[in-house]
Design a protein around this motif. Sequence first.
Motif, PDB file in Angstrom:
ATOM      1  N   ASP A 124      26.828 -43.214  69.172  1.00 41.15           N
ATOM      2  CA  ASP A 124      25.604 -44.119  69.854  1.00 41.15           C
ATOM      3  C   ASP A 124      25.910 -45.780  69.592  1.00 41.15           C
ATOM      4  OD1 ASP A 124      24.390 -41.923  70.521  1.00 41.15           O
ATOM      5  OD2 ASP A 124      22.872 -41.836  68.957  1.00 41.15           O
ATOM      6  N   ASN A 125      26.662 -45.907  68.308  1.00 42.08           N
ATOM      7  CA  ASN A 125      27.042 -47.254  68.124  1.00 42.08           C
ATOM      8  C   ASN A 125      28.449 -47.641  68.227  1.00 42.08           C
ATOM      9  OD1 ASN A 125      24.322 -48.522  66.705  1.00 42.08           O
ATOM     10  ND2 ASN A 125      24.549 -46.447  66.035  1.00 42.08           N
ATOM     11  N   LYS A 126      29.299 -46.675  69.006  1.00 38.27           N
ATOM     12  CA  LYS A 126      30.738 -47.074  69.413  1.00 38.27           C
ATOM     13  C   LYS A 126      31.649 -47.354  68.263  1.00 38.27           C
ATOM     14  CE  LYS A 126      29.309 -48.645  73.863  1.00 38.27           C
ATOM     15  NZ  LYS A 126      29.450 -47.201  74.450  1.00 38.27           N
ATOM     16  N   LEU A 127      31.222 -46.781  67.145  1.00 35.88           N
ATOM     17  CA  LEU A 127      32.011 -47.005  65.775  1.00 35.88           C
ATOM     18  C   LEU A 127      33.222 -45.964  65.736  1.00 35.88           C
ATOM     19  CD1 LEU A 127      32.509 -48.000  62.952  1.00 35.88           C
ATOM     20  CD2 LEU A 127      31.345 -46.198  61.984  1.00 35.88           C
TER      21      LEU A 127
ATOM     22  N   ALA B  23      28.582 -48.547  57.319  1.00 36.03           N
ATOM     23  CA  ALA B  23      29.609 -49.344  58.132  1.00 36.03           C
ATOM     24  C   ALA B  23      28.808 -50.202  59.480  1.00 36.03           C
ATOM     25  CB  ALA B  23      30.624 -48.080  58.857  1.00 36.03           C
ATOM     26  N   GLN B  24      27.867 -49.493  59.817  1.00 40.78           N
ATOM     27  CA  GLN B  24      27.178 -50.191  61.012  1.00 40.78           C
ATOM     28  C   GLN B  24      26.462 -51.556  60.571  1.00 40.78           C
ATOM     29  OE1 GLN B  24      28.897 -48.475  64.291  1.00 40.78           O
ATOM     30  NE2 GLN B  24      27.132 -49.747  64.361  1.00 40.78           N
TER      31      GLN B  24
ATOM     32  N   ILE C 236      38.972 -41.039  66.560  1.00 42.63           N
ATOM     33  CA  ILE C 236      38.025 -40.565  67.111  1.00 42.63           C
ATOM     34  C   ILE C 236      37.243 -41.902  67.828  1.00 42.63           C
ATOM     35  CG2 ILE C 236      35.633 -39.308  67.204  1.00 42.63           C
ATOM     36  CD1 ILE C 236      36.819 -37.960  64.732  1.00 42.63           C
ATOM     37  N   GLY C 237      37.120 -42.019  69.061  1.00 43.79           N
ATOM     38  CA  GLY C 237      36.605 -43.281  69.613  1.00 43.79           C
ATOM     39  C   GLY C 237      36.629 -43.150  71.221  1.00 43.79           C
ATOM     40  N   ASP C 238      36.370 -44.152  72.026  1.00 44.66           N
ATOM     41  CA  ASP C 238      36.558 -44.189  73.259  1.00 44.66           C
ATOM     42  C   ASP C 238      37.782 -44.406  73.776  1.00 44.66           C
ATOM     43  OD1 ASP C 238      33.819 -43.677  73.532  1.00 44.66           O
ATOM     44  OD2 ASP C 238      33.038 -45.777  73.720  1.00 44.66           O
TER      45      ASP C 238
ATOM     46  N   ALA D 293      31.513 -53.117  60.195  1.00 47.16           N
ATOM     47  CA  ALA D 293      32.892 -52.720  59.844  1.00 47.16           C
ATOM     48  C   ALA D 293      33.438 -52.294  61.158  1.00 47.16           C
ATOM     49  CB  ALA D 293      33.029 -51.309  59.099  1.00 47.16           C
ATOM     50  N   GLU D 294      34.834 -52.591  61.350  1.00 45.60           N
ATOM     51  CA  GLU D 294      35.388 -52.361  62.751  1.00 45.60           C
ATOM     52  C   GLU D 294      35.739 -51.159  62.852  1.00 45.60           C
ATOM     53  OE1 GLU D 294      38.247 -56.039  63.535  1.00 45.60           O
ATOM     54  OE2 GLU D 294      37.729 -56.035  61.601  1.00 45.60           O
TER      55      GLU D 294
END
Length: 238
Positions: A207-210, A150-151, A236-238, A155-156
């Motif tokens: 770490d990659n904000k996915l 995904a990274q 799951i995210g910020d 992928a969004e």
Amino acid sequence: MPTAKFKRVMVKLSGEALMGDQEFGISPEVIGYVASEIRSIFDLNVEVALVIGGGNIFRGIKGSSYGMDRTSADHMGMLATVINSIALCDALEKQGMPTRVQSAIAMHEIAEPYILRRALRHLEKKRVVIFAAGTGNPYFTTDTAAVLRAQEIHAEILFKATKVDCLFDKDPECNSDAQPITSITHKQVLERELRAMDTTATSLAMDNKLPIGIINMLTPGNICKAVCGETIGTYIGD
């Protein structure tokens, strides 16, 4: 027709989901249903990549618990994901979607080798890309492979399509008072040791904000609603 919120998505499918009511293997009815659900987001002009597990055929960790060398067991698990990927590719093609399987382990006769630029080109041409054989390395799960790919393809969001409605604060099979979680951060998932994905995958995503969406794939229309931005399952995210 609904409008997609995301242009490019990664969908992680569990191998167990393909079993249906069987004890192992692939249910033709279930894999046909999964293909139709993927078609629902493909028709929204979304670029779709997939990673599928191999637990319906062989699980490396389980094999190592029987005394098998972990590396050998994981290699068998990777091959199981290739079998599932070929089956899913066939089901998707029958639904009218151009599809490519790329394997992290070289097997040119049945799958393309994993080449990032080629994968990106397939996605740009609106082909569904299935990434098989995990990362190609033992000791890494298909969850981690899904986050990694995904990274790499930018992928969004990653959708983990499971057999449960969402993430719970404790195991709902063992705790009748388990409460559903609609939104949580990666860090909280790790701190509370929740079983969303394995810790390596969750850490890599953090770490990659996915962002990761946990959805029940067995509920018709869920994946389409999630891609359109509706509140489905757990975010799951910020």
